[in-house]
Design an enzyme around this catalytic site. Structure first.
Site, short mmCIF file in Angstrom:
data_model
loop_
_atom_site.label_atom_id
_atom_site.label_comp_id
_atom_site.label_asym_id
_atom_site.label_seq_id
_atom_site.Cartn_x
_atom_site.Cartn_y
_atom_site.Cartn_z
N CYS A 80 25.99 38.60 70.22
CA CYS A 80 25.77 39.79 70.38
C CYS A 80 26.73 40.21 71.54
O CYS A 80 27.65 41.22 71.59
CB CYS A 80 25.16 40.65 71.07
SG CYS A 80 23.36 40.86 69.74
N CYS B 126 20.31 45.69 68.20
CA CYS B 126 19.27 45.97 69.66
C CYS B 126 19.96 46.35 70.71
O CYS B 126 21.04 46.91 71.30
CB CYS B 126 18.17 44.47 69.55
SG CYS B 126 20.23 42.88 70.00
N ASP C 61 23.23 43.86 63.08
CA ASP C 61 24.73 44.51 64.32
C ASP C 61 25.48 45.34 63.79
O ASP C 61 26.42 44.32 62.77
CB ASP C 61 24.93 43.02 65.34
CG ASP C 61 23.56 43.19 66.37
OD1 ASP C 61 22.90 43.49 66.70
OD2 ASP C 61 23.64 41.14 66.28
N CYS D 5 22.58 42.05 59.26
CA CYS D 5 22.40 41.26 59.87
C CYS D 5 21.67 41.91 60.73
O CYS D 5 21.13 41.47 61.81
CB CYS D 5 23.46 40.70 60.54
SG CYS D 5 24.08 39.65 59.31
#
Lengths: 395, 162
Positions: free
Chosen positions: B114, B70, B46, B44
């Site tokens: 996140c 990111c 992360d 994905c």
């Protein structure tokens, strides 16, 4: 800090010479091409002159060029226009309902195909090899008696691979199937001859070649049966009703003219810069080149770095004044990695670490040198933060 | 209208996020960590690893992160280390994703996960510490750990075919 733009595949600045050509049509000759007075007729004349220039670029006839508002529109028009015409001609009876596309087409082809699939059409998506190339033999095998259209892009917008459109065109013509190619990225960069390549429909766009945004074209070979999507005043041979955007079209033509004159020299210059940059970037440990090393657009570089993520890379580069692009999921609004990179066999994690650098007319060697100085440092910084650093060092 | 910094990614991230991303705090490893939390999935895009060093009074004396991800992932990683450092485990576990988002002056909706990842990483690090020190794991921590692991399995399954 002087900014360095290396995202010409996304869009380009408008060339000053293009702006100069457009200006009178914004201020003085602003007539509507449909008007009978001299304002209108001047605009009409400019429109037809521009059409001729763009037709010449791809060896088409002027009446085969339809202006649209975007490449997305042209691609929608090509796929839906051919499909819906076929269906409407059947008058409720049997109709050919099969369309073939490649697995790496731009989203506007993908989504148009998806929409057609929801509306009674069958879609075949052809795979590509590890370089992103469609095998013409696969096209041949996929064509059935129900096939109406094959759409394969001329060059990939992401990885720059040049598709064998001449071979595919030949196969389609022999089989009596229409062939559409999305030539947005190659238009004005690589010579295309629609007659020689047996192309029935072709999409080109101005803003990728130093023309303005909001203007594109669809080449429709004489005799191709196609239904309009926009209905109204009957402009563009009845295929695209809308007031004609004359200033943009004049700009588009001027941009095409400049590209045509400069194509060979500019292509060679960009290839030199491109290959220098690729060579240097591949020195960063673990880096891979996506796409083909030679059979690629003069201005495209696409690389993957292991264990760092694309959005972070793009933003770090941006903070250094360098603008590039990525196929990482995190840069999109879908959170899915690029289907193009997955189609050439990259693992999702590799697709996340991809970087697309696209050069253009105003890219200088100095700029590339600066990129080559900055990029390895940024990669290193992000690697230091990555949990995979150790794994990477062991390899 | 809210004025955005146009210098870079103005419409996407707040200045605080950009500042944090530019110079993140506490990245790297803790060699003799008391607990390590590993969350996210590389598929994905992360992956977050959080290392904690806990003293006798159950105070998190040191914390470090290693993140593949990111701008938002790196910023949430950094901010959670700031929020946690010096707190007792009990206090640290009270930190929510909203605290993380607030501390960053906001996150785009699409990047909220996140902030969840950062909190999850902390939970997992504490869970790991409790396991290593053979302590009784509180019921709600056990439950959170179970949910994190379960969602990890779901994600892995979803991408199996890719």
């Amino acid at each position: 800090m002087k900014k360095i733009y290396l995202d010409y595949a996304s869009t380009t600045p408008v060339d000053k010479r293009v702006i100069k050509a457009m200006e009178p049509f914004l201020t003085k000759n602003y007539g509507n091409t449909m008007s009978l007075h001299s304002f209108g007729q001047e605009a009409k004349l400019a429109l037809e002159n521009s059409r001729q220039v763009l037709a010449d670029l791809i060896n088409a006839k002027p009446n085969e060029i339809i202006f649209t508002g975007s490449a997305t529109e042209s691609n929608n028009q090509a796929l839906k226009g051919v499909a819906l015409r076929e269906r409407s001609e059947s008058k409720g009876g049997q109709y050919k309902n099969h369309i073939i596309i490649s697995a790496i087409e731009h989203a506007c082809i993908m989504e148009s195909a998806k929409w057609l699939a929801k509306n009674g059409f069958e879609i075949t998506k052809l795979p590509v090899d590890k370089y992103g190339m469609v095998n013409p033999e696969d096209v041949k095998k996929a064509i059935t008696p129900k096939t109406i259209l094959v759409s394969v892009m001329h060059t990939s917008n992401e990885i720059g691979t040049i598709e064998p459109i001449a071979e595919i065109g030949k196969i389609c013509r022999e089989k009596g199937v229409y062939f559409h190619t999305d030539a947005v990225q190659s238009f004005g960069k690589i010579a295309i001859d629609v007659k020689k390549y047996n192309i029935d429909l072709l999409t080109g766009s101005a803003h990728k070649m130093y023309g303005p945004k909001g203007i594109a074209l669809l080449y429709v070979r004489e005799g191709v049966k196609i239904e309009p999507i926009l209905h109204g005043g009957g402009q563009e041979n009845g295929l695209r009703s809308s007031t004609v955007n004359v200033p943009a079209i004049v700009g588009f033509a001027k941009a095409a003219e400049l590209c045509k004159v400069e194509m060979k020299k500019e292509g060679a210059r960009q290839i030199k810069l491109r290959d220098k940059a690729i060579k240097e970037i591949l020195k960063i440990k673990g880096t891979r080149l996506n796409g083909h090393s030679e059979n690629r657009l003069p201005n495209n570089i696409n690389v993957s770095f292991p264990y760092i993520e694309g959005e972070s890379l793009i933003i770090r580069l941006d903070l250094e004044g360098i603008a590039c692009s990525t196929g990482s999921a995190c840069s999109s609004y879908k959170l899915e990695p690029s289907y193009v990179l997955l189609a050439i066999g990259l693992k999702p994690e590799e697709a996340h670490g991809s970087l697309r650098i696209s050069l253009g007319r105003f890219t200088t060697e100095k700029e590339i040198n600066h990129l080559l100085k900055v990029l390895p440092k940024i990669v290193k910084q992000l690697e230091l933060m990555s949990p995979f650093k150790k794994k990477y060092e062991k390899e | 209208m809210k004025k955005n910094s146009a210098k870079t990614c103005g419409s996407l991230y707040t200045e605080k996020v950009m500042e944090t991303f530019k110079s993140p705090h506490n990245y790297g490893k803790i060699k003799d960590a008391s607990g390590i939390g590993k969350v996210g999935n590389i598929v994905c895009g992360d992956v977050m690893w959080l290392y904690i060093k806990v003293d006798k009074k159950e105070v998190i004396k040191d914390i470090k992160f290693e993140t593949f991800g990111c701008v938002a992932a790196i910023s949430t990683s950094s901010i959670i280390t700031d929020l946690v450092k010096g707190k007792t485990i009990k206090e640290a576990l009270k930190i929510t994703k909203d605290n993380v988002i607030e501390s960053l002056g906001g996150l785009p909706k699409i990047k909220y996960h996140c902030s969840v990842l950062a909190v999850d990483a902390l939970i997992e690090a504490v869970y790991d510490y409790y396991t290593k020190t053979k302590q009784v794991i509180p019921a709600d921590l056990q439950k959170k750990h179970y949910i994190i692991q379960k969602s990890k399995d779901v994600i892995e399954k979803r991408y199996e075919g890719l």
